[in-house]
Design a protein around this motif. Structure first.
Motif, PDB file in Angstrom:
ATOM      1  N   THR A   5       0.863  -1.173   0.000  1.00  0.00           N
ATOM      2  CA  THR A   5       0.000   0.000   0.000  1.00  0.00           C
ATOM      3  C   THR A   5       0.900   1.223   0.000  1.00  0.00           C
ATOM      4  O   THR A   5       1.753   1.360   0.883  1.00  0.00           O
ATOM      5  N   ILE A   7       0.911   5.480  -0.215  1.00  0.00           N
ATOM      6  CA  ILE A   7       0.193   6.749  -0.181  1.00  0.00           C
ATOM      7  C   ILE A   7       1.116   7.760  -0.849  1.00  0.00           C
ATOM      8  O   ILE A   7       2.215   8.012  -0.358  1.00  0.00           O
ATOM      9  N   VAL A  30      -6.573   1.902  -7.029  1.00  0.00           N
ATOM     10  CA  VAL A  30      -6.231   3.277  -6.671  1.00  0.00           C
ATOM     11  C   VAL A  30      -7.457   3.933  -6.045  1.00  0.00           C
ATOM     12  O   VAL A  30      -8.558   3.825  -6.569  1.00  0.00           O
ATOM     13  N   THR A  31      -7.239   4.602  -4.930  1.00  0.00           N
ATOM     14  CA  THR A  31      -8.294   5.313  -4.229  1.00  0.00           C
ATOM     15  C   THR A  31      -7.835   6.738  -3.970  1.00  0.00           C
ATOM     16  O   THR A  31      -6.684   6.951  -3.566  1.00  0.00           O
ATOM     17  N   GLU A  32      -8.720   7.698  -4.186  1.00  0.00           N
ATOM     18  CA  GLU A  32      -8.419   9.082  -3.823  1.00  0.00           C
ATOM     19  C   GLU A  32      -8.709   9.235  -2.340  1.00  0.00           C
ATOM     20  O   GLU A  32      -9.820   8.957  -1.890  1.00  0.00           O
ATOM     21  N   VAL A  33      -7.699   9.649  -1.589  1.00  0.00           N
ATOM     22  CA  VAL A  33      -7.839   9.782  -0.142  1.00  0.00           C
ATOM     23  C   VAL A  33      -7.338  11.157   0.292  1.00  0.00           C
ATOM     24  O   VAL A  33      -6.733  11.891  -0.499  1.00  0.00           O
ATOM     25  N   LYS A  58      -4.368  12.903  -1.482  1.00  0.00           N
ATOM     26  CA  LYS A  58      -3.356  11.880  -1.766  1.00  0.00           C
ATOM     27  C   LYS A  58      -3.993  10.789  -2.611  1.00  0.00           C
ATOM     28  O   LYS A  58      -5.206  10.712  -2.757  1.00  0.00           O
ATOM     29  N   LYS A  60      -4.010   6.585  -2.911  1.00  0.00           N
ATOM     30  CA  LYS A  60      -3.648   5.337  -2.243  1.00  0.00           C
ATOM     31  C   LYS A  60      -3.603   4.243  -3.301  1.00  0.00           C
ATOM     32  O   LYS A  60      -4.603   3.959  -3.951  1.00  0.00           O
ATOM     33  N   GLU A  62      -2.783   0.300  -4.124  1.00  0.00           N
ATOM     34  CA  GLU A  62      -2.658  -1.016  -3.505  1.00  0.00           C
ATOM     35  C   GLU A  62      -2.356  -2.042  -4.582  1.00  0.00           C
ATOM     36  O   GLU A  62      -3.060  -2.104  -5.595  1.00  0.00           O
ATOM     37  N   GLY A  89       5.067  10.758   0.681  1.00  0.00           N
ATOM     38  CA  GLY A  89       4.214   9.624   0.995  1.00  0.00           C
ATOM     39  C   GLY A  89       4.890   8.534   1.795  1.00  0.00           C
ATOM     40  O   GLY A  89       5.991   8.690   2.301  1.00  0.00           O
ATOM     41  N   LYS A  90       4.186   7.414   1.883  1.00  0.00           N
ATOM     42  CA  LYS A  90       4.652   6.252   2.639  1.00  0.00           C
ATOM     43  C   LYS A  90       4.316   4.980   1.865  1.00  0.00           C
ATOM     44  O   LYS A  90       3.402   4.958   1.057  1.00  0.00           O
TER      45      LYS A  90
END
Length: 112
Positions: A5, A7, A30-33, A58, A60, A62, A89-90
């Motif tokens: 994952t 970010i 991909v998710t918009e967070v 950000k 995300k 996965e 990010g991370k």
């Protein structure tokens, strides 16, 4: 198998997608967070009024990968997402016990 994952900054998403494709990652989610880390957001000026932006946009990403592909995928994400500025990010890596392809019933690495 591992679940990676990441970010990242949204404008780096296309670069990350291309980099992962080059190392052999077949699919991603991909998710918009929104969120913040050490940067704690920032203040902006809009129509003469100053306001605090606590949560920054950000992306995300996965990806589920086989164990032999983990290091290359991490390196690809890191190289593509890095701008050298705060908020790059991370990346989190989690053990993935099982994967199952719903359509065919394949399990394990073949389901990826």
């Amino acid at each position: 198998m591992k679940l990676i994952t990441a970010i990242i900054k949204p404008f780096r998403l296309d670069d990350v997608r291309n980099a992962l494709g080059e190392v052999g990652v077949n699919g991603m989610t991909v998710t918009e967070v929104k969120g913040f880390g050490r940067q704690r957001g920032h203040t902006e000026l809009y129509r003469g009024a100053e306001y605090v932006v606590d949560f920054l946009p950000k992306a995300k990403v996965e990806v589920a990968v086989a164990d032999d592909l983990v290091e290359r995928a991490i390196e690809a994400i890191t190289a593509a997402a890095r701008t050298g500025k705060v908020g790059d990010g991370k990346i989190f890596v989690i053990d993935l016990e099982q994967a199952l392809r719903i359509r065919t019933g394949e399990a394990g690495d073949s389901a990826l």
